[in-house]
Design a protein around this motif. Structure first.
Motif, PDB file in Angstrom:
ATOM      1  N   TYR A  68       0.411  -1.223  -0.216  1.00 14.78           N
ATOM      2  CA  TYR A  68      -0.207   0.237  -0.581  1.00 14.78           C
ATOM      3  C   TYR A  68       0.520   1.615  -0.081  1.00 14.78           C
ATOM      4  CZ  TYR A  68       1.426  -0.855   4.840  1.00 14.78           C
ATOM      5  OH  TYR A  68       1.958  -1.139   5.635  1.00 14.78           O
TER       6      TYR A  68
ATOM      7  N   GLY B  43      10.356   6.436   3.280  1.00 10.45           N
ATOM      8  CA  GLY B  43      11.046   5.478   3.603  1.00 10.45           C
ATOM      9  C   GLY B  43      11.810   4.905   5.432  1.00 10.45           C
ATOM     10  N   GLU B  44      12.509   4.420   5.154  1.00 13.85           N
ATOM     11  CA  GLU B  44      12.961   3.635   6.076  1.00 13.85           C
ATOM     12  C   GLU B  44      14.212   4.461   6.840  1.00 13.85           C
ATOM     13  OE1 GLU B  44      11.883   1.625   8.672  1.00 13.85           O
ATOM     14  OE2 GLU B  44      14.108   2.311   9.845  1.00 13.85           O
TER      15      GLU B  44
ATOM     16  N   SER C 216       5.718  -0.259  12.275  1.00 11.11           N
ATOM     17  CA  SER C 216       4.590  -0.757  11.611  1.00 11.11           C
ATOM     18  C   SER C 216       5.199  -2.221  11.708  1.00 11.11           C
ATOM     19  CB  SER C 216       5.478  -0.039  10.259  1.00 11.11           C
ATOM     20  OG  SER C 216       5.333   1.254  10.216  1.00 11.11           O
TER      21      SER C 216
ATOM     22  N   MET D 192      -4.288   5.218   3.375  1.00 11.25           N
ATOM     23  CA  MET D 192      -5.034   6.958   2.406  1.00 11.25           C
ATOM     24  C   MET D 192      -4.895   6.178   0.905  1.00 11.25           C
ATOM     25  SD  MET D 192      -2.630   8.939   5.269  1.00 11.25           S
ATOM     26  CE  MET D 192      -2.790   8.618   6.922  1.00 11.25           C
TER      27      MET D 192
HETATM   28  N1  SAM Z   1       9.291   2.287   7.284  1.00 12.44           N
HETATM   29  C1  SAM Z   1       8.883   3.266   8.471  1.00 12.44           C
HETATM   30  C2  SAM Z   1       7.731   2.264   8.392  1.00 12.44           C
HETATM   31  O1  SAM Z   1       7.740   1.061   8.174  1.00 12.44           O
HETATM   32  O2  SAM Z   1       7.009   2.794   9.747  1.00 12.44           O
HETATM   33  C3  SAM Z   1       8.194   4.852   8.523  1.00 12.44           C
HETATM   34  C4  SAM Z   1       8.175   5.307   7.323  1.00 12.44           C
HETATM   35  S1  SAM Z   1       6.107   4.581   6.422  1.00 12.44           S
HETATM   36  C5  SAM Z   1       5.884   5.386   5.471  1.00 12.44           C
HETATM   37  C6  SAM Z   1       4.913   5.517   7.942  1.00 12.44           C
HETATM   38  C7  SAM Z   1       3.874   5.238   7.744  1.00 12.44           C
HETATM   39  O3  SAM Z   1       3.825   4.920   6.927  1.00 12.44           O
HETATM   40  C8  SAM Z   1       4.118   3.685   8.470  1.00 12.44           C
HETATM   41  O4  SAM Z   1       3.348   2.979   9.721  1.00 12.44           O
HETATM   42  C9  SAM Z   1       3.028   2.692   6.841  1.00 12.44           C
HETATM   43  O5  SAM Z   1       1.914   1.836   7.259  1.00 12.44           O
HETATM   44  C10 SAM Z   1       2.456   4.080   6.976  1.00 12.44           C
HETATM   45  N2  SAM Z   1       1.905   3.953   5.341  1.00 12.44           N
HETATM   46  C11 SAM Z   1       2.231   3.748   4.251  1.00 12.44           C
HETATM   47  N3  SAM Z   1       1.514   4.289   3.260  1.00 12.44           N
HETATM   48  C12 SAM Z   1       0.204   4.267   3.563  1.00 12.44           C
HETATM   49  C13 SAM Z   1      -0.956   4.518   3.292  1.00 12.44           C
HETATM   50  N4  SAM Z   1      -0.868   4.267   1.649  1.00 12.44           N
HETATM   51  N5  SAM Z   1      -1.895   4.508   4.315  1.00 12.44           N
HETATM   52  C14 SAM Z   1      -1.678   4.424   5.230  1.00 12.44           C
HETATM   53  N6  SAM Z   1      -0.656   4.507   5.718  1.00 12.44           N
HETATM   54  C15 SAM Z   1       0.558   4.510   4.715  1.00 12.44           C
END
Ligand code: SAM
Length: 338
Positions: free
Chosen positions: A40, A80-81, A131, A202
């Motif tokens: 996602y 990103g991470e 996550s 989202m």
């Molecule tokens: N890599 C890290 C992680 O996995 O938490 C930080 C970046 S990640 C983009 C941050 C959060 O955004 C994560 O909890 C992820 O599940 C959430 N996330 C990413 N894409 C999303 C989406 N389309 N809708 C809702 N949450 C999303």
């Protein structure tokens, strides 16, 4: 988009937008790269930015300082991470030393926490979001495309040992993918004495199957209510989350509901991409190019602060998230910083 950047007003009293919302919270993405490929989050065949387009860690530290001097008291580092960026700990140390900062937090997938948890705590990180979308190894791998569940679980254990003020799991719940794991994920959080937020997916990035996978916060709450007593709390984060205590436990459950419960009226945050795009709103395309400003003004923080102020003045009343495929923002969450 290039915008004229006006100087800060003489009677500057804080980052207050056109609708009277005070901005005290910034999320800074420090890389668009990730060691996972969550379905996602990252689109298939995602291309990452060339390294010279990313802000340097020194530039990010400078922006963090400017933000706190403008009244931002909470910074969250994301990606990103973030923990796969080389020398990331150095950045946490710089930010953790900012006296005006009340709260330095991190969002991570947990894969590097066995190595980094203690250094992050020592650098001043108070809260960590990790996550975790599934507790089933095969499903975890399907959802992340490449991940290994045990690596994230070991990371969670390391974070608990390091003793952060607050650890929260983030679970994006998708119908037909993991909606049947809501209770298991909640039990896991309770058994480990941590909090958990359930997130509605989202509409970021090009993904035409959002309607089919949408699982609302109300449906998740309904599932949880079959087993747990959820007690509403007054806690608000100035974002899309609402929190509940779980009777008889130390854990809280949050619901992050960008669709079903609009949260824009209380929004207190801005975001910065790893390339220095300052986004006044997650759900809109507008941004200010802070990288251009910071590189053109290596010694002039006033210009950087004026650009931050200009981004806040662009903040719209609300996001435009809908299920309509045509309104989807093509920017994925790994580029935006979640
Ligand atoms: N890599 C890290 C992680 O996995 O938490 C930080 C970046 S990640 C983009 C941050 C959060 O955004 C994560 O909890 C992820 O599940 C959430 N996330 C990413 N894409 C999303 C989406 N389309 N809708 C809702 N949450 C999303």
């Amino acid at each position: 988009m290039r915008h004229m950047v006006a100087p800060l007003p003489a009677e500057f009293t804080g980052l207050i937008d056109r609708f009277g919302r005070k901005i005290t919270y910034a999320r800074l993405s420090i890389t668009d790269r990730c060691d996972l490929r969550c379905i996602y989050c990252v689109s298939e065949g995602m291309r990452f930015l060339p390294r010279n387009q990313l802000l340097t860690l020194e530039e990010i530290a400078r922006i963090g300082r400017c933000l706190t001097e403008l009244g931002v008291t909470r910074l969250r580092i994301t990606g990103g991470e973030p923990l796969i960026r080389r020398n990331a700990i150095w950045l946490f140390e710089q930010l953790g030393a900012l006296s005006a900062l009340h709260d330095l937090s991190l969002t991570t997938n947990g894969t590097q926490l066995v190595r980094d948890a203690f250094a992050l705590k020592a650098a001043g990180v108070t809260r960590v979001n990790i996550s975790l979308d599934s507790l089933q190894p095969a499903r975890f791998q399907r959802l992340t495309r490449v991940g290994t569940l045990s690596k994230t679980l070991n990371g969670i254990t390391a974070a608990i040992r390091a003793g952060f003020q607050r650890i929260k799991l983030n679970s994006v719940i998708l119908r037909h993918h993991n909606h049947d794991e809501v209770l298991d994920l909640a039990r896991f959080a309770i058994n480990h004495g941590v909090d958990i937020s359930f997130i509605e997916e989202m509409p970021l990035g090009l993904n035409s199957s959002r309607c089919a996978t949408y699982y609302s916060s109300d449906a998740i709450r309904h599932d949880l209510n079959q087993v747990f007593e959820l007690i509403p709390t007054a806690e608000r984060s100035g974002g899309p989350a609402s929190y509940y205590c779980i009777a008889g436990t130390n854990s809280r459950i949050g619901f992050i509901s960008p669709y079903s419960h609009n949260f824009c009226a209380d929004c207190n945050r801005i975001r910065m991409t790893a390339a220095g795009g300052l986004l006044p709103c997650l759900g809109q395309a507008q941004s200010i190019d802070l990288r251009r400003v910071i590189r053109a003004n290596p010694l002039d923080d006033q210009r950087v602060k004026s650009a931050i102020y200009a981004a806040v003045m662009l903040k719209p009343l609300g996001h435009e998230f809908t299920h309509a495929v045509t309104s989807t923002l093509t920017r994925c969450m790994n580029m935006t910083g979640g």
